[in-house]
Motif scaffolding. Structure first.
Motif, PDB file in Angstrom:
ATOM      1  N   UNK A  33     -14.940  23.119   3.875  1.00  0.00           N
ATOM      2  CA  UNK A  33     -15.101  22.028   4.733  1.00  0.00           C
ATOM      3  C   UNK A  33     -16.054  22.265   5.878  1.00  0.00           C
ATOM      4  N   UNK A  34     -15.936  23.679   6.414  1.00  0.00           N
ATOM      5  CA  UNK A  34     -17.072  24.016   7.441  1.00  0.00           C
ATOM      6  C   UNK A  34     -18.503  23.874   6.731  1.00  0.00           C
ATOM      7  N   UNK A  35     -18.829  24.272   5.642  1.00  0.00           N
ATOM      8  CA  UNK A  35     -20.122  24.253   4.982  1.00  0.00           C
ATOM      9  C   UNK A  35     -20.504  22.690   4.949  1.00  0.00           C
ATOM     10  N   UNK A  36     -19.649  21.769   4.584  1.00  0.00           N
ATOM     11  CA  UNK A  36     -19.719  20.536   4.510  1.00  0.00           C
ATOM     12  C   UNK A  36     -20.267  19.942   5.699  1.00  0.00           C
ATOM     13  N   UNK A  37     -19.573  20.180   6.803  1.00  0.00           N
ATOM     14  CA  UNK A  37     -19.665  19.700   8.268  1.00  0.00           C
ATOM     15  C   UNK A  37     -21.098  20.305   8.587  1.00  0.00           C
ATOM     16  N   UNK A  88     -10.770  26.012   4.303  1.00  0.00           N
ATOM     17  CA  UNK A  88     -11.623  26.062   5.495  1.00  0.00           C
ATOM     18  C   UNK A  88     -12.897  26.245   5.428  1.00  0.00           C
ATOM     19  N   UNK A  89     -13.346  27.113   4.845  1.00  0.00           N
ATOM     20  CA  UNK A  89     -14.996  27.383   4.929  1.00  0.00           C
ATOM     21  C   UNK A  89     -15.672  26.443   4.044  1.00  0.00           C
ATOM     22  N   UNK A 108     -14.925  29.240  14.308  1.00  0.00           N
ATOM     23  CA  UNK A 108     -14.225  29.734  12.916  1.00  0.00           C
ATOM     24  C   UNK A 108     -14.899  30.645  11.989  1.00  0.00           C
ATOM     25  N   UNK A 109     -16.240  30.383  11.830  1.00  0.00           N
ATOM     26  CA  UNK A 109     -16.926  31.589  10.971  1.00  0.00           C
ATOM     27  C   UNK A 109     -17.104  32.721  11.609  1.00  0.00           C
ATOM     28  N   UNK A 110     -17.473  32.722  12.998  1.00  0.00           N
ATOM     29  CA  UNK A 110     -17.624  33.886  13.697  1.00  0.00           C
ATOM     30  C   UNK A 110     -16.338  34.712  13.718  1.00  0.00           C
ATOM     31  N   UNK A 111     -14.950  33.992  13.891  1.00  0.00           N
ATOM     32  CA  UNK A 111     -13.731  34.732  13.980  1.00  0.00           C
ATOM     33  C   UNK A 111     -13.551  35.283  12.560  1.00  0.00           C
ATOM     34  N   UNK A 137      -9.417  25.287  18.237  1.00  0.00           N
ATOM     35  CA  UNK A 137      -9.260  24.990  16.851  1.00  0.00           C
ATOM     36  C   UNK A 137     -10.120  25.948  16.115  1.00  0.00           C
ATOM     37  N   UNK A 138     -11.280  26.442  16.537  1.00  0.00           N
ATOM     38  CA  UNK A 138     -12.053  27.340  15.613  1.00  0.00           C
ATOM     39  C   UNK A 138     -11.431  28.765  15.519  1.00  0.00           C
ATOM     40  N   UNK A 139     -10.951  29.190  16.604  1.00  0.00           N
ATOM     41  CA  UNK A 139     -10.294  30.601  16.607  1.00  0.00           C
ATOM     42  C   UNK A 139      -9.053  30.552  15.552  1.00  0.00           C
ATOM     43  N   UNK A 140      -8.111  29.615  15.922  1.00  0.00           N
ATOM     44  CA  UNK A 140      -6.921  29.325  14.910  1.00  0.00           C
ATOM     45  C   UNK A 140      -7.176  29.434  13.631  1.00  0.00           C
ATOM     46  N   UNK A 141      -8.144  28.591  13.205  1.00  0.00           N
ATOM     47  CA  UNK A 141      -8.630  28.534  11.712  1.00  0.00           C
ATOM     48  C   UNK A 141      -9.370  29.705  11.296  1.00  0.00           C
ATOM     49  N   UNK A 142     -10.137  30.262  12.096  1.00  0.00           N
ATOM     50  CA  UNK A 142     -10.836  31.392  11.589  1.00  0.00           C
ATOM     51  C   UNK A 142      -9.855  32.496  11.497  1.00  0.00           C
ATOM     52  N   UNK A 143      -8.799  32.688  12.305  1.00  0.00           N
ATOM     53  CA  UNK A 143      -7.796  33.684  12.164  1.00  0.00           C
ATOM     54  C   UNK A 143      -7.216  33.625  10.804  1.00  0.00           C
ATOM     55  N   UNK A 144      -6.459  32.323  10.759  1.00  0.00           N
ATOM     56  CA  UNK A 144      -5.758  32.202   9.505  1.00  0.00           C
ATOM     57  C   UNK A 144      -6.516  32.247   8.174  1.00  0.00           C
ATOM     58  N   UNK A 145      -7.876  31.792   8.229  1.00  0.00           N
ATOM     59  CA  UNK A 145      -8.771  31.686   7.311  1.00  0.00           C
ATOM     60  C   UNK A 145      -9.216  33.189   6.605  1.00  0.00           C
ATOM     61  N   UNK A 146      -9.477  34.032   7.671  1.00  0.00           N
ATOM     62  CA  UNK A 146      -9.825  35.415   7.547  1.00  0.00           C
ATOM     63  C   UNK A 146      -8.701  36.386   7.299  1.00  0.00           C
ATOM     64  N   UNK A 147      -7.597  36.223   7.734  1.00  0.00           N
ATOM     65  CA  UNK A 147      -6.300  36.908   7.702  1.00  0.00           C
ATOM     66  C   UNK A 147      -5.479  36.932   6.169  1.00  0.00           C
ATOM     67  N   UNK A 148      -5.347  35.523   5.769  1.00  0.00           N
ATOM     68  CA  UNK A 148      -4.744  35.293   4.700  1.00  0.00           C
ATOM     69  C   UNK A 148      -5.614  35.133   3.370  1.00  0.00           C
ATOM     70  N   UNK A 149      -6.726  34.721   3.728  1.00  0.00           N
ATOM     71  CA  UNK A 149      -7.805  34.550   2.531  1.00  0.00           C
ATOM     72  C   UNK A 149      -7.064  33.451   1.402  1.00  0.00           C
TER      73      UNK A 149
END
Length: 286
Positions: free
Chosen positions: A121-125, A118-119, A161-164, A99-111
């Motif tokens: 939501x990650x901050x809230x969690x 995604x980010x 997600x954040x690392x990727x 889950x984390x790698x997929x979301x991190x790839x999409x988040x970082x690549x497409x912006x």
């Protein structure tokens, strides 16, 4: 002046080799014992013998690590209980990676919108304490092995997600990515054939360390009554069962605690070795 490299005969290099060997021996030995627990202990450590209850360790060949308050063999229960603890650690880490790698790839690549969504939501969690998340999660869906795995996945995908995402942001504008775009390579091929192989090293290291962390978390949750079903042998459950006998039968809790310690130590040693092996630029001479 030192250039930061490590010679083959340097003390640090020898230490890293010893670190790898010790990690493999610990994780491999415990893993093999758990894997063949069905052959070693066909009864699963469930046989009750009240006549032999609370037998001290090293006093009987039949019970080398002693027995618990119901006369069950501690060695058998430690080995059999390791299956649940290792399953939780491995499966939860694997789910968080996917889950984390997929979301991190999409988040970082497409912006854009995806990155913000995604980010944030990650901050809230990340702002939620783990124990609060665990209590809420278990109160809603109940405690079980599967639910414990789901809880750990939900709580840890953010790290991947954040690392990727950070790695993708530094790679997406590099020449080899721009060249792939220029010749018409599709986005999914860029993500999985060009970007992912360049960031898999840190993901593997984080996964190794998280497996160890998840074993500790599963044991803690089970100890508090929020994890695995107490009727199923697990290291955390054995710790909880033996806490009332610490003064009179210390071995009931000490040996499952040692199993947790040695497993986590072995995984951490392997994780540290992998980090230095996959990221040689991070090494420093000593």
């Amino acid at each position: 002046m030192s250039d930061g490299t490590i010679g083959k005969g340097s003390p640090l290099n020898r230490f890293k080799t010893l670190e790898f060997i010790l990690g493999v021996l610990l994780v491999g030995g415990i893993g093999l014992a758990v894997l063949f627990s069905g052959l070693l202990f066909p009864g699963g450590g469930a046989a009750v013998d009240l006549a032999a209850r609370l037998t001290p360790p090293f006093m009987s060949w039949a019970h080398p690590l002693g027995t618990d308050p119901l006369g069950r063999d501690v060695l058998a229960r430690v080995v059999v209980g390791g299956e649940i603890s290792l399953q939780v650690g491995l499966y939860s880490a694997a789910g968080a990676v996917v889950i984390g790698v997929l979301l991190g790839l999409v988040s970082g690549y497409y912006g854009g919108f995806w990155d913000i969504f995604v980010m944030r939501f990650a901050d809230v969690q990340l702002a939620l304490p783990f124990i609060l998340l665990a209590i809420t999660f278990i109160a809603i869906i109940g405690g079980s092995t599967t639910n414990t795995i789901l809880l750990l996945i939900v709580s840890q995908w953010v790290q991947y997600a954040r690392l990727v995402r950070g790695s993708v942001l530094s790679l997406r504008d590099r020449e080899f990515i721009q060249s792939a775009r220029a010749i018409g390579v599709r986005d999914h091929r860029i993500l999985f054939q060009h970007l992912l192989p360049n960031l898999i090293g840190p993901v593997i290291v984080l996964t190794t360390l998280n497996v160890a962390n998840n074993i500790l978390l599963e044991s803690s949750l089970t100890f508090l009554g929020m994890g695995v079903d107490p009727t199923i042998p697990s290291w955390g459950g054995m710790l909880a069962e033996g806490r009332t006998y610490l003064q009179t039968a210390w071995w009931v809790s000490v040996f499952p605690g040692l199993a947790i310690l040695l497993t986590v130590l072995g995984l951490n040693l392997l994780g540290d070795w992998l980090r230095d092996t996959l990221d040689p630029t991070g090494r420093t001479s000593r």
